[in-house]
Motif scaffolding. Sequence first.
Motif, PDB file in Angstrom:
ATOM      1  N   ALA A   1       0.816  -1.221   0.000  1.00  0.00           N
ATOM      2  CA  ALA A   1       0.000   0.000   0.000  1.00  0.00           C
ATOM      3  C   ALA A   1       0.846   1.266   0.000  1.00  0.00           C
ATOM      4  N   ALA A   2       2.135   1.152  -0.300  1.00  0.00           N
ATOM      5  CA  ALA A   2       2.993   2.338  -0.367  1.00  0.00           C
ATOM      6  C   ALA A   2       2.494   3.258  -1.477  1.00  0.00           C
ATOM      7  N   GLN A   3       2.908   4.519  -1.435  1.00  0.00           N
ATOM      8  CA  GLN A   3       2.577   5.482  -2.478  1.00  0.00           C
ATOM      9  C   GLN A   3       3.855   5.948  -3.153  1.00  0.00           C
TER      10      GLN A   3
ATOM     11  N   TYR B   1       2.674   2.297  -4.990  1.00  0.00           N
ATOM     12  CA  TYR B   1       2.724   0.923  -4.499  1.00  0.00           C
ATOM     13  C   TYR B   1       3.950   0.200  -5.061  1.00  0.00           C
ATOM     14  N   ARG B   2       4.407  -0.795  -4.287  1.00  0.00           N
ATOM     15  CA  ARG B   2       5.518  -1.643  -4.708  1.00  0.00           C
ATOM     16  C   ARG B   2       4.956  -3.006  -5.103  1.00  0.00           C
ATOM     17  N   VAL B   3       5.505  -3.551  -6.173  1.00  0.00           N
ATOM     18  CA  VAL B   3       5.025  -4.815  -6.724  1.00  0.00           C
ATOM     19  C   VAL B   3       5.933  -5.953  -6.267  1.00  0.00           C
ATOM     20  N   GLY B   4       5.298  -7.046  -5.856  1.00  0.00           N
ATOM     21  CA  GLY B   4       6.020  -8.273  -5.527  1.00  0.00           C
ATOM     22  C   GLY B   4       5.913  -9.229  -6.692  1.00  0.00           C
TER      23      GLY B   4
ATOM     24  N   SER C   1      11.174  -9.801  -7.833  1.00  0.00           N
ATOM     25  CA  SER C   1       9.953  -9.032  -7.576  1.00  0.00           C
ATOM     26  C   SER C   1       9.996  -7.756  -8.390  1.00  0.00           C
ATOM     27  N   GLY C   2       8.828  -7.162  -8.596  1.00  0.00           N
ATOM     28  CA  GLY C   2       8.767  -5.904  -9.322  1.00  0.00           C
ATOM     29  C   GLY C   2       9.526  -4.802  -8.610  1.00  0.00           C
ATOM     30  N   ALA C   3       9.539  -4.844  -7.281  1.00  0.00           N
ATOM     31  CA  ALA C   3      10.282  -3.882  -6.461  1.00  0.00           C
ATOM     32  C   ALA C   3      11.065  -4.669  -5.410  1.00  0.00           C
ATOM     33  N   PRO C   4      12.371  -4.501  -5.338  1.00  0.00           N
ATOM     34  CA  PRO C   4      13.163  -5.239  -4.358  1.00  0.00           C
ATOM     35  C   PRO C   4      12.720  -4.988  -2.916  1.00  0.00           C
ATOM     36  N   GLN C   5      12.082  -3.840  -2.658  1.00  0.00           N
ATOM     37  CA  GLN C   5      11.653  -3.483  -1.305  1.00  0.00           C
ATOM     38  C   GLN C   5      10.313  -4.108  -0.919  1.00  0.00           C
ATOM     39  N   PHE C   6       9.685  -4.849  -1.814  1.00  0.00           N
ATOM     40  CA  PHE C   6       8.397  -5.455  -1.519  1.00  0.00           C
ATOM     41  C   PHE C   6       8.546  -6.448  -0.366  1.00  0.00           C
ATOM     42  N   HIS C   7       7.679  -6.302   0.666  1.00  0.00           N
ATOM     43  CA  HIS C   7       7.746  -7.225   1.798  1.00  0.00           C
ATOM     44  C   HIS C   7       6.392  -7.469   2.473  1.00  0.00           C
ATOM     45  N   ARG C   8       5.319  -6.922   1.880  1.00  0.00           N
ATOM     46  CA  ARG C   8       4.016  -7.041   2.511  1.00  0.00           C
ATOM     47  C   ARG C   8       2.916  -7.081   1.446  1.00  0.00           C
ATOM     48  N   VAL C   9       2.007  -8.069   1.539  1.00  0.00           N
ATOM     49  CA  VAL C   9       0.894  -8.176   0.597  1.00  0.00           C
ATOM     50  C   VAL C   9      -0.282  -7.385   1.160  1.00  0.00           C
TER      51      VAL C   9
END
Length: 127
Positions: A19-21, A23-26, A88-96
């Motif tokens: 839910a970042a702004q 959003y980051r993709v996993g 992942s789409g974003a390396p920082q992705f860590h939460r669904v």
Amino acid sequence: SFDARLEQGAILAHEWRDAAQPYRVGPSLVIDAAGKLTSNGRPLADVPLERWFHVEITCLLGTQADGVWDLTLTVPGEPPRPFLALPSGAPQFHRVEWLGFVSLASGETAFYVDNIKLQLVDGEGDK
């Protein structure tokens, strides 16, 4: 994990987001109208059209997140096909916080999704 079936002309996109702004993709995948399965533009496999197949995704989350995920594709009558350490789409992705199935087709068509299972597994090294 989920089962899917694409009719002629269907294009299925499946994605995990936070839910970042912005959003980051996993994990993220697309199956195009020809049945080509890709992740982040990388071709992985062909899936059958007008037949059911099974997709299983595993991804470390939280403090264990490592920027990659695994996919196993199973078509009935064929051995499972693993694809490991997909980025992942974003390396920082860590939460669904959003999980979606989206049609990218511009014409009238259909795809079906069934047996959706979202499961969190606790434990060191578990995905």
